[in-house]
Design a protein around this motif. Structure first.
Motif, PDB file in Angstrom:
ATOM      1  N   ARG A 127       0.857  -1.185   0.000  1.00 34.31           N
ATOM      2  CA  ARG A 127       0.000   0.000   0.000  1.00 34.31           C
ATOM      3  C   ARG A 127       0.894   1.236   0.000  1.00 34.31           C
ATOM      4  NH1 ARG A 127      -3.750  -0.762   5.187  1.00 34.31           N
ATOM      5  NH2 ARG A 127      -1.644  -0.797   6.086  1.00 34.31           N
ATOM      6  N   ALA A 128       0.413   2.289  -0.611  1.00 37.75           N
ATOM      7  CA  ALA A 128       1.221   3.510  -0.699  1.00 37.75           C
ATOM      8  C   ALA A 128       1.658   3.987   0.682  1.00 37.75           C
ATOM      9  CB  ALA A 128       0.432   4.602  -1.422  1.00 37.75           C
ATOM     10  N   ALA A 129       0.794   3.841   1.672  1.00 33.91           N
ATOM     11  CA  ALA A 129       1.115   4.328   3.015  1.00 33.91           C
ATOM     12  C   ALA A 129       2.215   3.514   3.686  1.00 33.91           C
ATOM     13  CB  ALA A 129      -0.146   4.301   3.882  1.00 33.91           C
ATOM     14  N   ASP A 130       2.435   2.282   3.223  1.00 35.94           N
ATOM     15  CA  ASP A 130       3.442   1.425   3.859  1.00 35.94           C
ATOM     16  C   ASP A 130       4.828   1.574   3.241  1.00 35.94           C
ATOM     17  OD1 ASP A 130       1.782   0.260   5.792  1.00 35.94           O
ATOM     18  OD2 ASP A 130       0.972  -1.165   4.342  1.00 35.94           O
ATOM     19  N   ILE A 131       4.924   2.142   2.050  1.00 34.82           N
ATOM     20  CA  ILE A 131       6.224   2.252   1.392  1.00 34.82           C
ATOM     21  C   ILE A 131       7.215   3.093   2.201  1.00 34.82           C
ATOM     22  CG2 ILE A 131       7.390   3.198  -0.649  1.00 34.82           C
ATOM     23  CD1 ILE A 131       4.990   2.190  -2.305  1.00 34.82           C
ATOM     24  N   PRO A 132       6.835   4.265   2.709  1.00 35.11           N
ATOM     25  CA  PRO A 132       7.807   5.059   3.488  1.00 35.11           C
ATOM     26  C   PRO A 132       8.250   4.384   4.773  1.00 35.11           C
ATOM     27  CG  PRO A 132       5.934   6.405   2.786  1.00 35.11           C
ATOM     28  CD  PRO A 132       5.563   4.987   2.537  1.00 35.11           C
TER      29      PRO A 132
END
Length: 559
Positions: free
Chosen positions: A398-403
């Motif tokens: 998920r985009a939120a987990d990449i960072p």
């Protein structure tokens, strides 16, 4: 000595590593001249020539500078402008399995059910009755309509052999009726935790397809390989790795094979440096010895533990937050190691507290989020240290987990060839929007994460050129994405090579010794037949290894 070196003022850096008690000005054993050397060392990114003395890089410089160091016994190789790189370090293999696969049935390229049947029939003719037929690496996604194989496809050809053929991802297997009968698997057999017995929708009988832990019962029936058989497979594997330019690797299913690798090293047979990783389920074995992460020497090291959070996309056992598009009755499965709830957290916390390195397989977005949560909790519980947690595959995010990878200092141990392979059919499984976070090389790098590249051999070919092309072009194997599948996730060639060398070395606590070509580091390097920096990226996979050097010794040379 320092004064003498200063007085000479040579325009190149000489070896002064304290690990070797020898004169840093002594004659090199091997020099490579007229090369396009890309070092992966920020202090000196490129050079024209390299000198090797013993097992270490002695110097880098211009061809004239390095030629001047050569003596009468120095081997001189004229590269003729060819590309020289640090040896490739595959961060994720199943090494011994790969060795066995070199001599077993090959179903990877079977383009239809009929071809699978034909290949099995032809292979069995040369196998003694009663012997298990294993391996395979079949891929039903290559077949028209992508139907799963069934035991009926192989039963007629294998009445005298038990058969267990793995899908290439290792998370799904095809058994014939003989094998199912031996294991006592019938329509009444319940699905085990973390596994699934695929059944005929009409009769309820097993079709022969077993997902994840459902195949464990059959695996236990397969006779244990003898030491001689394992030795032969490991020798084949290390020879093959040398031909592919793979000078180091992590074997993520080593377990008891460490003794075999040590035996080979003592006999001078090992041509590949190995970081031997065992299952996290048996973490106490290492704990009882007092071993910490990366214990050993430059050839063979231990201290890593591998776990599983879920299965694979191809077998619809990768764990997602949302349902599969083409299997709307499932979101995937937690792997059996995650059950009962909380057991993986206990294992990781205990192993990490003892200084062992943990790396967990996670494919689906929910599996990745769960492991990131678990790692954060363990780090908070055990306190700060250089632990280098890894997620193997980090495939769908998920985009939120990449960072979170960069923020939590979690290494993304990825296999870029899978993007070229799975990209053919991924959107069929999970749709376009969810696929945007698949193999997010660019986004992970930009977030500050460390990438460590590998292949997952035998799931994918060991050849690093295939992975480099996939990372740089994101072209899929079916040719349907010439500009790249989600091209915003492409990375540069230099970034891809760095992930395959420096990143993989960092991922096993070995960046001080290897991963880059610089004075004092191990003399592991490869020479290719073309300069990857000067060709069309779509042709990277055509490059071949001409020379492989490990520990200062030529272990492969094209004739």
């Amino acid at each position: 000595m320092k004064a003498r070196l200063a007085a000479l003022a040579l325009p190149l850096t000489m070896l002064t590593a304290p690990v070797q008690a020898q004169n840093p000005m002594s004659t090199p054993d091997l020099v490579i001249l007229n090369a396009a050397v890309h070092t992966m060392d920020a202090a000196r990114p490129t050079a024209d020539a390299v000198a090797i003395r013993g097992s270490r890089i002695a110097a880098l410089g211009t061809t004239d500078e390095i030629r001047a160091l050569a003596g009468p016994r120095t081997r001189v190789i004229d590269a003729g402008g060819k590309l020289v790189l640090p040896g490739f370090n595959d961060s994720h293999t199943h090494f011994l399995m790969g060795g066995f696969s070199l001599a077993s049935i090959d179903l990877r390229e079977a383009a239809s059910p009929e071809e699978l049947t034909r290949r099995v029939r032809e292979y069995v003719r040369n196998v003694p009755k009663g012997q298990w037929i294993l391996g395979g690496n079949w891929d039903h996604e290559k077949w028209p309509g992508a139907p799963l194989p069934t035991r009926q496809m192989i039963d007629a050809a294998t009445p005298d052999h038990p058969v267990l053929l793995r899908r290439l991802d290792g998370h799904m297997a095809l058994a014939n009726s003989v094998a199912l009968q031996r294991a006592g698997i019938t329509r009444e057999t319940p699905d085990p935790p973390g596994g699934l017995i695929v059944r005929d929708p009409g009769s309820g009988e097993p079709t022969g397809i077993l997902k994840d832990s459902a195949a464990d019962g059959l695996e236990r029936l397969v006779p244990e390989k003898t030491f001689a058989e394992k030795h032969a497979a490991a020798r084949a594997a290390t020879e093959f790795a040398a031909r592919m330019g793979v000078t180091s690797l992590a074997d993520l299913s080593a377990d008891a094979d460490v003794g075999l690798y040590q035996y080979m090293r003592e006999r001078g047979e090992l041509k590949t440096r190995i970081y031997a990783v065992r299952s996290i389920v048996s973490w106490e074995v290492l704990a009882q010895t007092g071993v910490r992460a990366a214990f050993g020497n430059d050839w063979l090291r231990i201290g890593g533990l591998k776990g599983f959070a879920d299965g694979s996309l191809g077998s619809t056992t990768a764990l997602f937050f949302e349902l599969y598009r083409d299997a709307p009755d499932t979101r995937g499965l937690f792997f059996e190691q995650m059950l009962p709830e909380g057991i993986m957290l206990q294992r990781v916390a205990a192993a990490d507290k003892l200084g062992l390195q943990v790396m967990i397989h996670a494919i689906g977005d929910r599996a990745n989020a769960c492991i990131l949560d678990l790692y954060r909790e363990v780090a908070e519980q055990n306190g700060p240290r250089d632990r280098r947690f890894r997620i193997e595959h980090a495939q769908h995010l998920r985009a939120a987990d990449i960072p979170r990878f960069g923020r939590q200092k979690v290494i993304a141990s990825m296999q870029p060839y899978h993007a070229a392979d799975d990209g053919r059919w991924c959107e069929k499984r999970i749709g376009t929007e969810r696929s945007r976070g698949t193999y997010a090389f660019r986004a992970l790098l930009d977030s500050g994460a460390v990438l460590a590249f590998g292949t997952d051999w035998t799931v994918a070919p060991l050849n690093p050129m295939l992975g480099l092309k996939a990372a740089v072009t994101r072209q899929t194997l079916d040719g349907k994405h010439p500009d790249g599948w989600f091209p915003d996730q492409k990375i540069t060639l230099d970034e891809a090579i760095r992930a395959y060398t420096v990143g993989s070395a960092y991922a096993e606590f070995a960046e001080h010794a290897k991963g880059a070509l610089s004075p004092g580091k191990l003399a592991d390097l490869v020479m290719l037949d073309r300069d990857l920096y000067r060709i069309n990226p779509a042709d990277i996979d055509q490059a071949r290894v001409l020379l492989t050097v490990v520990d200062g010794r030529v272990v492969w040379e094209a004739k």
